[in-house]
Design a protein around this motif. Structure first.
Motif, PDB file in Angstrom:
ATOM      1  N   PHE C 164       0.856  -1.572   0.134  1.00  0.00           N
ATOM      2  CA  PHE C 164      -0.305  -0.261   0.236  1.00  0.00           C
ATOM      3  C   PHE C 164       0.689   1.519   0.113  1.00  0.00           C
ATOM      4  O   PHE C 164       2.231   0.985   0.465  1.00  0.00           O
ATOM      5  N   VAL C 198      -3.211  -0.790 -10.635  1.00  0.00           N
ATOM      6  CA  VAL C 198      -3.287  -0.036  -9.618  1.00  0.00           C
ATOM      7  C   VAL C 198      -4.778  -0.283  -8.695  1.00  0.00           C
ATOM      8  O   VAL C 198      -5.822  -0.031  -9.540  1.00  0.00           O
ATOM      9  N   VAL C 199      -4.320  -0.581  -7.254  1.00  0.00           N
ATOM     10  CA  VAL C 199      -6.012  -0.810  -7.209  1.00  0.00           C
ATOM     11  C   VAL C 199      -6.895   0.787  -6.118  1.00  0.00           C
ATOM     12  O   VAL C 199      -5.502   1.076  -5.352  1.00  0.00           O
ATOM     13  N   SER C 200      -7.406   0.821  -6.584  1.00  0.00           N
ATOM     14  CA  SER C 200      -8.043   2.403  -5.514  1.00  0.00           C
ATOM     15  C   SER C 200      -9.438   1.632  -4.498  1.00  0.00           C
ATOM     16  O   SER C 200      -9.355   3.300  -3.813  1.00  0.00           O
ATOM     17  N   GLY C 202     -10.526  -0.290  -1.870  1.00  0.00           N
ATOM     18  CA  GLY C 202     -10.059  -1.581  -0.580  1.00  0.00           C
ATOM     19  C   GLY C 202     -11.695  -1.759   0.091  1.00  0.00           C
ATOM     20  O   GLY C 202     -12.280  -1.046   0.082  1.00  0.00           O
ATOM     21  N   VAL C 241      -4.486   6.938  -0.844  1.00  0.00           N
ATOM     22  CA  VAL C 241      -4.031   5.391  -0.869  1.00  0.00           C
ATOM     23  C   VAL C 241      -4.387   4.458  -2.088  1.00  0.00           C
ATOM     24  O   VAL C 241      -5.323   4.217  -2.238  1.00  0.00           O
ATOM     25  N   TYR C 242      -2.952   3.642  -2.395  1.00  0.00           N
ATOM     26  CA  TYR C 242      -3.333   3.200  -3.428  1.00  0.00           C
ATOM     27  C   TYR C 242      -3.038   1.854  -3.024  1.00  0.00           C
ATOM     28  O   TYR C 242      -1.501   1.814  -1.803  1.00  0.00           O
ATOM     29  N   GLU C 243      -2.939   0.764  -3.444  1.00  0.00           N
ATOM     30  CA  GLU C 243      -2.656  -0.134  -3.431  1.00  0.00           C
ATOM     31  C   GLU C 243      -2.379  -1.173  -4.857  1.00  0.00           C
ATOM     32  O   GLU C 243      -2.395  -0.665  -5.740  1.00  0.00           O
TER      33      GLU C 243
ATOM     34  N   THR D  98     -12.591  -0.274  -9.588  1.00  0.00           N
ATOM     35  CA  THR D  98     -11.724  -0.351  -8.458  1.00  0.00           C
ATOM     36  C   THR D  98     -10.768   0.625  -9.217  1.00  0.00           C
ATOM     37  O   THR D  98      -9.566   0.188  -8.643  1.00  0.00           O
ATOM     38  N   ALA D  99     -10.846   1.554 -10.231  1.00  0.00           N
ATOM     39  CA  ALA D  99      -9.107   1.784 -10.697  1.00  0.00           C
ATOM     40  C   ALA D  99      -9.032   3.316 -10.729  1.00  0.00           C
ATOM     41  O   ALA D  99      -9.525   3.938  -9.641  1.00  0.00           O
ATOM     42  N   ALA D 100      -7.734   3.558 -10.543  1.00  0.00           N
ATOM     43  CA  ALA D 100      -7.625   4.989  -9.964  1.00  0.00           C
ATOM     44  C   ALA D 100      -8.277   6.178 -11.078  1.00  0.00           C
ATOM     45  O   ALA D 100      -8.576   6.646 -11.810  1.00  0.00           O
ATOM     46  N   ILE D 141     -13.612   5.565  -1.216  1.00  0.00           N
ATOM     47  CA  ILE D 141     -12.890   4.547  -0.967  1.00  0.00           C
ATOM     48  C   ILE D 141     -11.804   5.277  -0.722  1.00  0.00           C
ATOM     49  O   ILE D 141     -11.106   6.447  -0.073  1.00  0.00           O
ATOM     50  N   MET D 142     -10.836   4.660  -0.864  1.00  0.00           N
ATOM     51  CA  MET D 142      -9.116   4.691  -0.654  1.00  0.00           C
ATOM     52  C   MET D 142      -8.147   5.678  -1.109  1.00  0.00           C
ATOM     53  O   MET D 142      -7.653   6.306  -0.887  1.00  0.00           O
ATOM     54  N   GLY D 143      -8.739   5.765  -2.948  1.00  0.00           N
ATOM     55  CA  GLY D 143      -8.089   6.430  -3.435  1.00  0.00           C
ATOM     56  C   GLY D 143      -8.831   7.806  -3.531  1.00  0.00           C
ATOM     57  O   GLY D 143      -8.789   9.205  -3.317  1.00  0.00           O
TER      58      GLY D 143
END
Lengths: 296, 296, 296, 296
Positions: C164, C198-200, C202, C241-243, D98-100, D141-143
């Motif tokens: 992450f 890239v996963v945005s 979680g 945050v990106y994973e 799920t994408a940025a 989301i995380m991003g």
């Protein structure tokens, strides 16, 4: 001779000495390093009508650069050392220094060095530090800090390595030339300075009709004139010829580049012949015989 | 003033007259047209240290080009008409004429025209024909035939339109600047001549420390010097500033480009402020007030 | 712990066994090999909602491919061998076999092999031959001949390696994640199956509000909820945050990929922390402790 | 008939009804919008062996998107409405959500709508707001926040519009097909679902040799079998044939796409003939006669 079913003419490329410098450009990512490298090496196909010859040598991974960022090595070539120095200052100073996220390092070990003193731009706010074991300047700018070395190795290299691709149709010759150039991108120390690495117009010295012209089209190599001129060099069924021109830091680099390029080209369907250009050995210091280059 | 939550400073960009030419480059596909356009406009960020300012204006669809092929419009700018003529001959002759599958056409209607006489290269084998209602030369070359017009319109345009992007972090400023440049690519008659359109180093006239320097870093705009110099223009929390510089065929084109660029930039998260650069109105003929440009 | 000034959390990524196949796609040039690889690995981010996980492993030079043409290695991953076989047939048969200029070869030495019998499409006109020392089928098609191997090695690999990236601003996290993915492209045997790697978003298991949902947003990792939920994992000043998720042919490949990715990411300005995701060691067979991965 | 010197066969393309949905994907820049669009439409060449047909319709400028960011319109096609709904959920949910930096909006006005309920993922932290006059969900989301509409218009469209490119050499056919696909990218409401838009393998129904095969190579259209089969459709001198297949939201869109594609293709040197594929009018609901499509 043949390679993968394509005729290899038993001839040679004739090339010349040239002064070469090489710089490593790094940036926040490969995309920016490439953008900068393209701007810095643009308008650089031939010293005949451009301020210098210039091109992208190869992509550099993070492991290959002094600052551990993605990078691109470029080469700049000029017949004279003074001209080369001026070009280094112009191209690095105007196209790399001003560009976002970049740093520049010397990319050629050589006894002789050319100064590119960018640090004065810092007006006293600049300072020295070490990056990857090299002494560099850090110059405060709007985007953050610009990092650069100030001495660039210069060597006597080779200009005008070349080969010709004869193909049935224009698109065959084009794809083959593109693939040749892509393969040469992996050869360290060699560039293909023309636009995207491919030359479409061959010339002969002087002119038959326009006496004020120093060079004009080489009618013997024009497919559309095949049946109109005497002594055409265009074989039957060939509708396009492209040339790939190579500058290198050494004879070895040019040879490797010629070999990689030709091997990639002959894989493309529709090729007829690979040849090379020379002045019968009268003008150039270097000769690259296709037979030897390819080990045939 | 604000746009999408980003402060717009109430100031103006100050710009200068410059001579502009514009060429339409076509090729077998968009990729080649772009390769050629990049080579022909490289080493062209600023007339201060490059032979001219040059850049890609916009992509052209097949419907927009004289020969119905994909194309790219480029612009070349120089303070003097003679210098511009020389640059046209050099850049078009060395980077476009020699390139695979290309043709060149005039891209600017203007009373005054500059000659770019490439047809003599044909050594008498060239001939005239019509393409898309234009009189062109067809010149036999190795790759086939090269097609070109020989007269290029020249106009008085505008150099140095600009805006500044202040952002919290370097990557915010960079993405915003990239997006601004991408948006300006859609505006006809405007280019962003610096590397990938973005300027990382701002300068002030002269130097405090090195008297031989005509321009040095503008320390008031350096984020890393924020706490070290008096009168820093860097707001708290800003760690990077990039400038986008615009040359246009007209005031209107520059204004449209500034508007499109700023509107694209402010969409990016992490922006703090948009400003513009001027010399308090003392040096440039043109002023572009952000308020008017954006209709705020 | 720190790497280049960025905090490295002392935690580990938890990963799972998965069946992996690997194919080498070659084409007339790198561009086509990439186009084909993208189509063949699309709609392949996660086995949760896609038919399989799939991604581009790495570019292959002409020296690295059986037929001496440019290529791309892809990986396809599925929890079950039967599912993997079906996916190989679907993705290779529909996206590679039908595509222009391509050939496919097995890219994984393994005792166990899965059949992908494309040669029956040849209706008897197909024939066997050898390419680069491999026995292949040549199938006549409209574009010429399609070349393929018909047995693909299958191995037990590793799914769900991850790390992450916590950053001050979204564009910092994004550029860092992009650079991490670009670096992982050079590691053989590892892919980043999500969109551009890239996963945005979680997730946590289950839902507090919607009982029919198996997974919902992990509110503790949402920057916009930092002040609204208890126990937020978002440090002060972090806005994105990106994973990066990694599948590999082996533990070693995943480890190398994590190391290369993290080392590339921390070079980007504006990063705050690198962490990794796990289920406290309760679910996955494999653990990758950042400390060990990075040798800290 | 002829177009730019290339023979146009007097025949027609035969096509079928299919259910079509269309989504607008936006992102922080065009590059990310394209990455997402590619992943979401991958493994989508033909409903024969892929979960659906899918492709990129066109690039969208900031003016054309609901949120004023760069975007890409994609289309997803399936013979059944239920299958289409499942594909929308899978492709948008797994590859876009799920994408940025992405957002998704409906891209097709239609009476009938399919639900894609992503907001439950927000577990109660999601909220409704308006973007560009549309009611959307914002999901933490995380991003950052993911923005989406939840109803997607579905219409009866047209699958299997097509034309064939016969060329002297493979590289001529390939470049022509590439240019055709590039031109079709500008036509709204039409996609070319196969890999990079080009089909290399034509099929006939059933098999002469392998009774278990539903479709096998159409030997009459294989250049390498020209002299080995009876009734070959390959003219003398033709060494490659590629097909471009088109799905559209309407007959008009398919017609426009065929016209744009063929007009672009015939510009490439080395083409011999343009044709189209049909089942003698026995199977498909729609017919596109080349004569009418091109206005010849």
């Amino acid at each position: 001779m043949e390679l993968e079913g394509v005729e290899i003419e038993d001839t040679f490329a004739e090339a010349f000495p040239i002064k070469v410098a090489r710089a490593l450009i790094t940036a926040v990512n490969e995309r920016w390093a490439m953008e900068v490298a393209r701007e810095a090496t643009g308008f650089g196909t031939s010293v005949i009508g451009c301020p210098s010859e210039a091109g992208i040598d190869k992509l550099l991974t993070a492991e290959e650069t002094p600052d551990g960022r993605p990078g691109v090595a470029i080469m700049i070539c000029h017949f004279k050392k003074d001209g080369l120095k001026e070009q280094l200052i112009g191209r690095l100073g105007q196209c790399v220094f001003t560009a976002a996220t970049t740093a520049i390092f010397n990319g050629l070990e050589a006894e002789e060095k050319l100064p590119v003193k960018l640090h004065f731009f810092g007006d006293g706010y600049e300072y020295e530090k070490a990056v990857g074991g090299r002494k560099v300047w850090a110059i405060p700018i709007m985007g953050g800090e610009f990092i650069c070395e100030e001495e660039y190795g210069v060597k006597s290299g080779v200009a005008g390595g070349n080969f010709f691709i004869f193909a049935k149709e224009q698109m065959c010759a084009l794809t083959a030339a593109e693939n040749a150039v892509a393969a040469i991108q992996h050869v360290e120390g060699a560039i293909t300075p023309f636009t995207a690495g491919v030359v479409s117009s061959g010339s002969k010295v002087g002119s038959k009709k326009y006496k004020f012209m120093h060079a004009t089209t080489n009618e013997r190599f024009c497919p559309t004139l095949r049946d109109k001129v005497e002594g055409s060099a265009i074989p039957e069924g060939v509708h396009a010829v492209y040339e790939v021109v190579i500058d290198g830091v050494s004879e070895e680099a040019v040879k490797k580049a010629m070999r990689a390029g030709i091997k990639a080209a002959v894989k493309v369907p529709g090729l007829v012949k690979i040849s090379a250009g020379n002045f019968e050995g009268k003008l150039g210091k270097y000769q690259f015989r296709l037979k030897e280059v390819l080990g045939l």
